[in-house]
Design a protein around this motif. Structure first.
Motif, PDB file in Angstrom:
ATOM      1  N   THR A   3       0.659  -1.059  -0.179  1.00  0.00           N
ATOM      2  CA  THR A   3      -0.435  -0.280  -0.125  1.00  0.00           C
ATOM      3  C   THR A   3       0.501   1.576   0.143  1.00  0.00           C
ATOM      4  O   THR A   3       1.508   1.102   0.742  1.00  0.00           O
ATOM      5  N   LEU A   4       0.487   2.421  -1.018  1.00  0.00           N
ATOM      6  CA  LEU A   4       1.120   3.677  -1.100  1.00  0.00           C
ATOM      7  C   LEU A   4       0.122   4.351  -0.820  1.00  0.00           C
ATOM      8  O   LEU A   4      -0.610   4.592  -1.375  1.00  0.00           O
ATOM      9  N   ALA A   5       0.363   5.239   0.330  1.00  0.00           N
ATOM     10  CA  ALA A   5       0.002   6.742   0.687  1.00  0.00           C
ATOM     11  C   ALA A   5       0.413   8.074  -0.687  1.00  0.00           C
ATOM     12  O   ALA A   5       1.847   8.220  -0.356  1.00  0.00           O
ATOM     13  N   ILE A  37      -9.272   4.667  -2.355  1.00  0.00           N
ATOM     14  CA  ILE A  37      -8.543   3.379  -2.767  1.00  0.00           C
ATOM     15  C   ILE A  37      -8.379   3.270  -3.733  1.00  0.00           C
ATOM     16  O   ILE A  37      -9.290   2.913  -5.110  1.00  0.00           O
ATOM     17  N   VAL A  47      -2.720   2.068  -3.750  1.00  0.00           N
ATOM     18  CA  VAL A  47      -2.651   3.280  -4.399  1.00  0.00           C
ATOM     19  C   VAL A  47      -3.847   4.313  -3.036  1.00  0.00           C
ATOM     20  O   VAL A  47      -4.490   3.845  -3.970  1.00  0.00           O
ATOM     21  N   VAL A  48      -3.596   4.522  -1.536  1.00  0.00           N
ATOM     22  CA  VAL A  48      -4.524   5.073  -0.926  1.00  0.00           C
ATOM     23  C   VAL A  48      -3.910   6.727  -0.748  1.00  0.00           C
ATOM     24  O   VAL A  48      -2.799   6.841  -0.893  1.00  0.00           O
ATOM     25  N   TYR A  58      -0.011   7.672   8.567  1.00  0.00           N
ATOM     26  CA  TYR A  58      -0.266   6.517   7.776  1.00  0.00           C
ATOM     27  C   TYR A  58       0.754   5.414   7.977  1.00  0.00           C
ATOM     28  O   TYR A  58       0.744   4.277   8.207  1.00  0.00           O
ATOM     29  N   VAL A  59       2.024   5.567   7.363  1.00  0.00           N
ATOM     30  CA  VAL A  59       3.067   5.286   7.398  1.00  0.00           C
ATOM     31  C   VAL A  59       4.074   5.015   8.453  1.00  0.00           C
ATOM     32  O   VAL A  59       3.711   3.618   8.678  1.00  0.00           O
ATOM     33  N   ALA A  64       0.111   2.649   5.878  1.00  0.00           N
ATOM     34  CA  ALA A  64       0.284   2.221   4.386  1.00  0.00           C
ATOM     35  C   ALA A  64       1.516   1.703   4.580  1.00  0.00           C
ATOM     36  O   ALA A  64       2.075   1.970   5.382  1.00  0.00           O
ATOM     37  N   ASP A  65       2.507   0.896   3.585  1.00  0.00           N
ATOM     38  CA  ASP A  65       3.553   0.514   3.976  1.00  0.00           C
ATOM     39  C   ASP A  65       4.695   1.842   3.373  1.00  0.00           C
ATOM     40  O   ASP A  65       6.030   1.883   4.069  1.00  0.00           O
ATOM     41  N   GLY A  67       5.159   5.702   1.575  1.00  0.00           N
ATOM     42  CA  GLY A  67       3.782   6.998   1.157  1.00  0.00           C
ATOM     43  C   GLY A  67       5.631   7.733   0.193  1.00  0.00           C
ATOM     44  O   GLY A  67       6.470   7.411   0.271  1.00  0.00           O
TER      45      GLY A  67
END
Ligand code: ATP
Ligand code: PRP
Ligand code: MG
Length: 212
Positions: A3-5, A37, A47-48, A58-59, A64-65, A67
């Motif tokens: 998951t990428l922010a 999302i 992508v969020v 978030y990270v 998210a993993d 960002g």
């Protein structure tokens, strides 16, 4: 799942080419969709969309993993729990002090006057004026900083400048450019251990496509 922010606007737009170089294409357009999302052509990458200032949060907590966040946002956040492997050299701008053209900033500094400074970046401003040994009263704002000197709310502002158009349009002058800003890749430290291979691949792909 990775998951990428990202935040909407310039960070999203300027990260797209880097993602593409990593083989990731986002399948929805945040300007026309209300979805938060977004799926990509890679079934295990999404992508969020979050506010720019929320990307580090978030990270940090694993929402998210990884960002993309501006250096300004990262300094204000403090960067706890974040691995920052790459300066992506996108969303470039500078952090500056600006005043009304009839305010003599140099004289105020020389005379040791207390200066009232409005800004969204209170931590960056606090550090900057402490380093200079200048006494300031900081007034926290969340936007439209340029208005503060025009209305008498403050003597000066600390804000981002790129072309200088916003300052000019509001008859403000940049009196100190004290920090260069660009956006960085930030990674959750636990995710880096648990999802080591796919995250490493993505970081390496980003690294080899950073704009000059
Ligand atoms: P929001 O719109 O949610 O209040 P924001 O204004 O912080 O958030 P953006 O304007 O997209 O969101 O800014 C994201 C990042 O881009 C900033 O943290 C900064 O690093 C960089 N940035 C901001 N303004 C500019 C600019 N005019 N030119 C280049 N980069 C910029
Ligand atoms: C940013 C920043 C400045 C402006 C500087 O605003 O907050 O106001 O850019 O850029 P310039 O020197 O090229 O004019 P942004 O465009 O992000 O609008 P915002 O107020 O919605 O954050
Ligand atoms: Mg902005």
């Amino acid at each position: 799942m990775i998951t990428l922010a990202l935040s909407k606007g310039r960070i999203f737009e300027e990260t797209l080419p880097l993602l593409k170089a990593a083989g990731v294409e986002v399948l929805e357009d945040p300007e026309t969709s209300r979805k938060l999302i977004l799926s990509t052509n890679q079934p295990d990458v999404r992508v969020v969309l979050v506010r720019a200032t929320d990307v580090p949060t978030y990270v940090q907590y694993g929402g998210a993993d990884l960002g993309v966040a501006g250096r300004d946002v990262l300094i204000e956040h403090g960067g706890a729990g974040l691995y920052q492997p790459l300066d992506l050299n996108i969303a470039r701008c500078r952090m500056s002090v600006a005043v009304r053209d009839d305010f003599d900033y140099a004289a105020a500094v020389r005379q040791g006057s207390r200066i009232r400074v409005a800004t969204k970046y209170t931590e960056i401003a606090r550090q900057h004026f402490a380093d200079k040994g200048v006494h300031v009263d900081l007034i926290k704002l969340y936007g439209s900083m340029e208005l503060a000197p025009l209305t008498g709310l403050a003597d000066a502002i600390v804000d981002l400048v790129s072309t200088g158009n916003t300052l000019r349009a509001n008859r403000l002058v940049e009196v100190e450019h004290f920090m260069d800003i660009s956006s960085r890749l930030v990674v959750n430290q636990a995710a880096l251990k648990l999802k080591r291979e796919p995250l490493r691949r993505m970081i390496d792909a980003f690294a080899s496509s950073i704009p000059a």
